[in-house]
Scaffold this motif. Structure first.
Motif, PDB file in Angstrom:
ATOM      1  N   GLY A 275       0.955  -1.506  -0.009  1.00  0.00           N
ATOM      2  CA  GLY A 275       0.151   0.053   0.080  1.00  0.00           C
ATOM      3  C   GLY A 275       0.693   1.380   0.054  1.00  0.00           C
ATOM      4  O   GLY A 275       0.725   2.307  -0.803  1.00  0.00           O
ATOM      5  N   MET A 276       1.874   0.944   0.919  1.00  0.00           N
ATOM      6  CA  MET A 276       2.811   2.417   0.790  1.00  0.00           C
ATOM      7  C   MET A 276       3.683   2.667  -0.652  1.00  0.00           C
ATOM      8  O   MET A 276       3.702   3.421  -1.161  1.00  0.00           O
ATOM      9  CB  MET A 276       3.736   2.396   1.966  1.00  0.00           C
ATOM     10  CG  MET A 276       3.306   2.494   3.366  1.00  0.00           C
ATOM     11  SD  MET A 276       4.546   2.701   4.611  1.00  0.00           S
ATOM     12  CE  MET A 276       5.011   0.983   4.654  1.00  0.00           C
ATOM     13  N   ALA A 280       3.462   5.721  -3.063  1.00  0.00           N
ATOM     14  CA  ALA A 280       4.552   6.266  -3.616  1.00  0.00           C
ATOM     15  C   ALA A 280       4.543   6.486  -5.182  1.00  0.00           C
ATOM     16  O   ALA A 280       5.136   7.621  -5.818  1.00  0.00           O
ATOM     17  CB  ALA A 280       6.123   5.692  -3.051  1.00  0.00           C
ATOM     18  N   LEU A 281       4.273   5.049  -5.843  1.00  0.00           N
ATOM     19  CA  LEU A 281       4.260   5.062  -7.237  1.00  0.00           C
ATOM     20  C   LEU A 281       3.394   6.125  -7.881  1.00  0.00           C
ATOM     21  O   LEU A 281       3.480   7.109  -8.888  1.00  0.00           O
ATOM     22  CB  LEU A 281       3.850   3.672  -7.525  1.00  0.00           C
ATOM     23  CG  LEU A 281       3.654   3.418  -9.238  1.00  0.00           C
ATOM     24  CD1 LEU A 281       4.915   3.882 -10.064  1.00  0.00           C
ATOM     25  CD2 LEU A 281       3.444   2.072  -9.497  1.00  0.00           C
ATOM     26  N   GLN A 352      10.853  -0.543   0.134  1.00  0.00           N
ATOM     27  CA  GLN A 352      11.964   0.364   0.659  1.00  0.00           C
ATOM     28  C   GLN A 352      12.629   0.936  -0.932  1.00  0.00           C
ATOM     29  O   GLN A 352      12.866   1.860  -0.900  1.00  0.00           O
ATOM     30  CB  GLN A 352      13.058  -0.537   1.202  1.00  0.00           C
ATOM     31  CG  GLN A 352      14.021   0.421   1.619  1.00  0.00           C
ATOM     32  CD  GLN A 352      14.077   1.477   2.875  1.00  0.00           C
ATOM     33  OE1 GLN A 352      13.334   0.750   3.884  1.00  0.00           O
ATOM     34  NE2 GLN A 352      14.322   2.465   2.737  1.00  0.00           N
ATOM     35  N   TYR A 353      12.562   0.049  -1.648  1.00  0.00           N
ATOM     36  CA  TYR A 353      13.316   0.505  -3.116  1.00  0.00           C
ATOM     37  C   TYR A 353      12.219   1.283  -3.665  1.00  0.00           C
ATOM     38  O   TYR A 353      12.630   2.394  -4.107  1.00  0.00           O
ATOM     39  CB  TYR A 353      13.296  -0.835  -4.064  1.00  0.00           C
ATOM     40  CG  TYR A 353      13.669  -0.510  -5.644  1.00  0.00           C
ATOM     41  CD1 TYR A 353      14.732  -0.477  -5.856  1.00  0.00           C
ATOM     42  CD2 TYR A 353      12.391  -0.248  -6.344  1.00  0.00           C
ATOM     43  CE1 TYR A 353      15.163  -0.036  -7.203  1.00  0.00           C
ATOM     44  CE2 TYR A 353      12.796  -0.083  -7.639  1.00  0.00           C
ATOM     45  CZ  TYR A 353      13.981  -0.026  -8.165  1.00  0.00           C
ATOM     46  OH  TYR A 353      14.380   0.325  -9.193  1.00  0.00           O
ATOM     47  N   VAL A 354      10.963   1.128  -3.824  1.00  0.00           N
ATOM     48  CA  VAL A 354      10.094   2.012  -4.429  1.00  0.00           C
ATOM     49  C   VAL A 354      10.069   3.274  -3.892  1.00  0.00           C
ATOM     50  O   VAL A 354      10.012   4.480  -4.575  1.00  0.00           O
ATOM     51  CB  VAL A 354       8.491   1.387  -4.536  1.00  0.00           C
ATOM     52  CG1 VAL A 354       7.665   2.480  -5.069  1.00  0.00           C
ATOM     53  CG2 VAL A 354       8.529   0.424  -5.538  1.00  0.00           C
ATOM     54  N   VAL A 355       9.793   3.566  -2.556  1.00  0.00           N
ATOM     55  CA  VAL A 355       9.870   4.763  -1.848  1.00  0.00           C
ATOM     56  C   VAL A 355      11.373   5.499  -1.975  1.00  0.00           C
ATOM     57  O   VAL A 355      11.178   6.712  -2.374  1.00  0.00           O
ATOM     58  CB  VAL A 355       9.513   4.467  -0.535  1.00  0.00           C
ATOM     59  CG1 VAL A 355       9.962   6.080   0.458  1.00  0.00           C
ATOM     60  CG2 VAL A 355       8.118   3.979  -0.203  1.00  0.00           C
TER      61      VAL A 355
END
Length: 412
Positions: A275-276, A280-281, A352-355
């Motif tokens: 969800g987070m 972010a995306l 972690q990677y996406v944010v």
């Protein structure tokens, strides 16, 4: 139901939850004080019926709730999840008296629950916990006073429909002595699911789960100032009295209570992360499609477009693994510990990677206090540690793989 597909009603429900989180829950979350239980938010989750679903829904529904709430309001998601984590052992292993007293209050948001497993020297290695449950055999003990007027205090009388808790020849009263640390909702919870060592030197086989109300004599707590905004604290147990009526499940069998709870909640930690990551995306898509740079939009740059594509790819892979693990749990399929570990590991590392990528593509504005990505950057780090760090999840996966190999070789 195939693990990779949601029914139309489920998709619609997720949309309703995202709207609910944005319009009703986020305003309450913004009024809360970081590091403290937001009781108004918890009460609203109860009023909306979301907390009650913790005890009537399966693992997949829990994942859908956590993912949808996290997309718009991480505080609401965390408040719901912590109620479930703290009260799940009561729901699955509690006596009728324990369930009747606490579960309705958890469901309506008037009682705050907490799951107290970690210790200063036993975080990821839960079997090494050192909080002692020493037998209390003193005649003049303050345990002779009825600690809980709502619970039958006679340890020799089994609750209807529930097996005897204490062993016939074992103690029925204990004193809890030691510490717990990194406990979410501590020290403000109304009750704690506490795991303590009843048999020294027995590893995972000598742990018992206790339901400990916060007002027990000798129980104190201290808040910890952490990176993430939700409440986390330490608990000190100074000969805290408990009886057989406080045991959840069976004496010396508390480790299975803890692991059963974590197996259900690990995929939903992954759902929180998904969800987070999706939030972010979505923010990154909006920003890069509008931002003018180098004679066009940021999204026109191949380096940017490829990063966005990679973010979307990883999110979808993590989401599918989370749904698959939750569906396996609901259907009682084999390999649940491995699937749950895989789901949590992939989803939390992905988030972690996406944010981080989202912050990079937004630039300095994303680091400004109050920006969505600044908030997510602080929130996204902890899930890679709690409920089993990423390294622990890899260990679980490898252990299950080698166990399956050994079982196959023995059957040949």
């Amino acid at each position: 139901m195939p693990a990779f597909s949601l029914e139309p009603e489920q998709i619609a429900w997720c949309g309703e939850l995202r709207t609910l989180a944005a319009e009703q829950l986020r305003p309450l979350a913004e009024k809360g004080e970081p590091g403290h239980v937001n009781r108004a938010l918890v009460a609203e989750l109860g009023r909306l019926g979301l907390l009650g679903r913790l005890f009537t829904s399966g693992a997949l529904d829990l994942c859908l709730m956590r993912e949808s709430l996290a997309h718009a309001c991480t505080e609401a998601e965390t408040a719901l999840a912590l109620q479930g984590l703290g009260a799940h052992p009561v729901h699955t292993h509690g006596t009728p008296a324990q369930r009747d007293r606490w579960l309705p209050r958890v469901a309506d948001g008037t009682a705050v629950a907490a799951f107290a497993l970690s210790e200063p020297g036993a975080g990821s290695d839960a079997a090494a916990l050192a909080l002692r449950a020493d037998p209390d055999l003193g005649v003049d003990s303050d345990l002779d006073v009825d600690l809980d007027p709502d619970v039958d205090s006679d340890p020799d009388v089994a609750h209807p429909g529930h097996p005897p808790i204490a062993e016939p020849d074992g103690p029925s009263r204990w004193r809890l002595t030691g510490e717990k640390c990194w406990i979410s909702n501590a020290p403000e919870a109304d009750f704690y699911t506490v795991f303590a060592r009843t048999t020294p030197g027995a590893g995972a086989r000598g742990v018992t789960a206790f339901l400990v109300p916060a007002d027990r004599p000798g129980l104190t707590g201290t808040p910890l100032d952490m990176l993430s905004p939700h409440p986390i604290g330490a608990l000190d147990f100074d000969a805290v009295p408990v009886t057989a009526d406080d045991v959840l499940g069976e004496v010396d069998r508390g480790f299975r209570v803890a692991m059963g709870t974590l197996n259900q909640f690990r995929p939903s930690v992954g759902a929180f992360a998904v969800g987070m990551a999706q939030a972010a995306l979505d923010a990154t898509l909006a920003h890069t499609s509008r931002r003018d740079a180098f004679g066009g939009k940021l999204s026109d740059l191949q380096s940017v477009a490829h990063q966005v594509a990679e973010m979307a790819l990883r999110i979808e892979a993590a989401r599918l693994m989370v749904y698959a693990a939750a569906t396996a749990y609901d259907e009682g399929a084999p390999g649940v510990p491995k699937r749950a570990a895989m789901a949590k590991l992939l989803a939390t590392e992905t988030a972690q990677y996406v944010v981080d990528r989202a912050v990079q593509l937004h630039g300095a504005r994303a680091l400004r206090r109050g920006h969505l990505l600044e908030h997510l950057y602080r929130e996204v780090r902890a899930p890679r540690i709690y409920e089993g760090a990423s390294e622990v999840q890899r260990g679980i996966i490898a252990k299950e793989l080698y166990a399956a190999l050994a079982a196959g070789e023995e059957s040949q």
